[in-house]
Motif scaffolding. Structure first.
Motif, PDB file in Angstrom:
ATOM      1  N   ALA A 139       0.834  -1.207   0.000  1.00  0.00           N
ATOM      2  CA  ALA A 139       0.000   0.000   0.000  1.00  0.00           C
ATOM      3  C   ALA A 139       0.869   1.257   0.000  1.00  0.00           C
ATOM      4  O   ALA A 139       0.658   2.181  -0.786  1.00  0.00           O
TER       5      ALA A 139
ATOM      6  N   PHE B 204       3.958   1.766  -0.932  1.00  0.00           N
ATOM      7  CA  PHE B 204       4.653   1.963  -2.207  1.00  0.00           C
ATOM      8  C   PHE B 204       3.700   2.494  -3.280  1.00  0.00           C
ATOM      9  O   PHE B 204       3.943   3.531  -3.906  1.00  0.00           O
ATOM     10  N   HIS B 205       2.602   1.792  -3.486  1.00  0.00           N
ATOM     11  CA  HIS B 205       1.755   2.094  -4.649  1.00  0.00           C
ATOM     12  C   HIS B 205       0.833   3.290  -4.433  1.00  0.00           C
ATOM     13  O   HIS B 205       0.328   3.861  -5.392  1.00  0.00           O
ATOM     14  N   GLN B 206       0.612   3.669  -3.182  1.00  0.00           N
ATOM     15  CA  GLN B 206      -0.166   4.886  -2.959  1.00  0.00           C
ATOM     16  C   GLN B 206       0.675   6.134  -3.206  1.00  0.00           C
ATOM     17  O   GLN B 206       0.192   7.119  -3.756  1.00  0.00           O
ATOM     18  N   PHE B 207       1.954   6.091  -2.804  1.00  0.00           N
ATOM     19  CA  PHE B 207       2.715   7.334  -2.780  1.00  0.00           C
ATOM     20  C   PHE B 207       3.743   7.486  -3.903  1.00  0.00           C
ATOM     21  O   PHE B 207       4.148   8.615  -4.206  1.00  0.00           O
ATOM     22  N   VAL B 208       4.188   6.394  -4.496  1.00  0.00           N
ATOM     23  CA  VAL B 208       5.103   6.544  -5.630  1.00  0.00           C
ATOM     24  C   VAL B 208       4.392   7.347  -6.720  1.00  0.00           C
ATOM     25  O   VAL B 208       3.218   7.138  -6.987  1.00  0.00           O
TER      26      VAL B 208
END
Lengths: 128, 128, 128, 128
Positions: A31, A33-37
């Protein structure tokens, strides 16, 4: 906290409590990684972005503590044009520790760039 | 700020300065929505998430000021189970004002839930 | 299509139709970037990811056509380890054209990596 | 596939192979949710979005198969205005099965809306 809902949730799982603890840790790192990258990152917002990632992941089920450091790894120093005052958050800029506890089982996960793999690795630092 | 890079960038545009200003405003509102929708939100992280969204969008080109309010719209009060201490940020919870200035042209854009449309609308509140 | 809702929406805008067209183009490019950057990308899913980005942005208001090409720019060739079979979609891998039409005004926007800026630029290729 | 890199990665883990399998499953479900929630979804792109999510997650380490169904749950039928031809993908619209295999240990995870919890639950359906 509604213990009944938690018990209902448990019934869906076909694994041990330790395995569920590991699973929950994976969810949180995936979560994060993929929310904030992809988020714009600059010297001006780095601190507040680190705190927001921490508090956001801390608000998820079973998480007890999150620590995030962003290292822009040279991207922000390469130029001083309007196009280079900020860059885009990528996985290899993030060092994140996530601690959680499920049914008394404590676990710590990590996301960080691993030099020898040239890759931002998610792994379990401790479990139980 | 590297004026030369900015001038190079300008040459790619086939539109007036006012139209580019409107375009830049659209980029920022589209970015804000699609970067942060889906983030876990709870009473504990609401403030820090609002600040992070503000600082993140403020760090983008030409932006002068961003103001964000998150209204969880009842989602966090409906239950007190572990599953309802937090929810997921959706577009209709966000009220965001983005101000920017391009070549002396000031503009303000807005993202907010519009009752009569039952829809989180992005629009231009002022331009020039 | 409900023309009444569209007319209600229009009343919120303080700008010309051309400026709104530019604004809508910006929204779509900002959305495209921030929704999909960070997605895992490999040789196996590149085609389907391109089509999904196209259809996803085409489904938004006023968009008539989207064309997306992903160029992994060497990231997928550097190694054949399990860690390098896929990489993470970044802005500089995307070449996207978005066409839309608002009140008869046609416009085309572009997101692509611009060598001389070393930056993935969003710009207006044509308007009206 | 580079076995040496995989072995290097393993040394970072402080857990059993089964626990790592559970952890990897969690990563994939967390990634799936937070990468794609917020994406515009309409009748026109639903199929291609499902396939893109499947192929995207299938491209990640150790994953053998992904199956995704999107159920817009009434959001797309409520109106026929330009604002309601599409909606935003939310967690409760997704039913996803992720199968992976790590060191011969097969596991299946699931993300789906659970009526009795009124919540999109991620859980382990089978392990080993």
């Amino acid at each position: 906290m509604d213990k009944k809902a938690e018990r209902i949730g448990e019934e869906y799982f076909r694994c041990s409590d330790r395995e569920r603890t590991a699973f929950e840790l994976g969810i949180k790192l995936g979560a994060l990684f993929h929310q904030f990258v992809g988020a714009p990152v600059s010297k001006r917002n780095m601190d507040v972005l680190e705190r927001a990632i921490e508090k956001t992941i801390e608000s998820q089920a079973f998480v007890t503590r999150v620590e995030v450091h962003i290292d822009p790894r040279g991207y922000l120093e390469s130029s001083d044009s309007v196009f280079h005052e900020y860059t885009t958050l990528s996985g290899d800029m993030i060092d994140a520790k996530v601690e959680l506890e499920y049914k008394g089982i404590k676990a710590q996960g990590r996301l960080r760039y691993v030099e020898e793999l040239d890759y931002p690795l998610m792994y379990i630092e401790s479990l139980g």
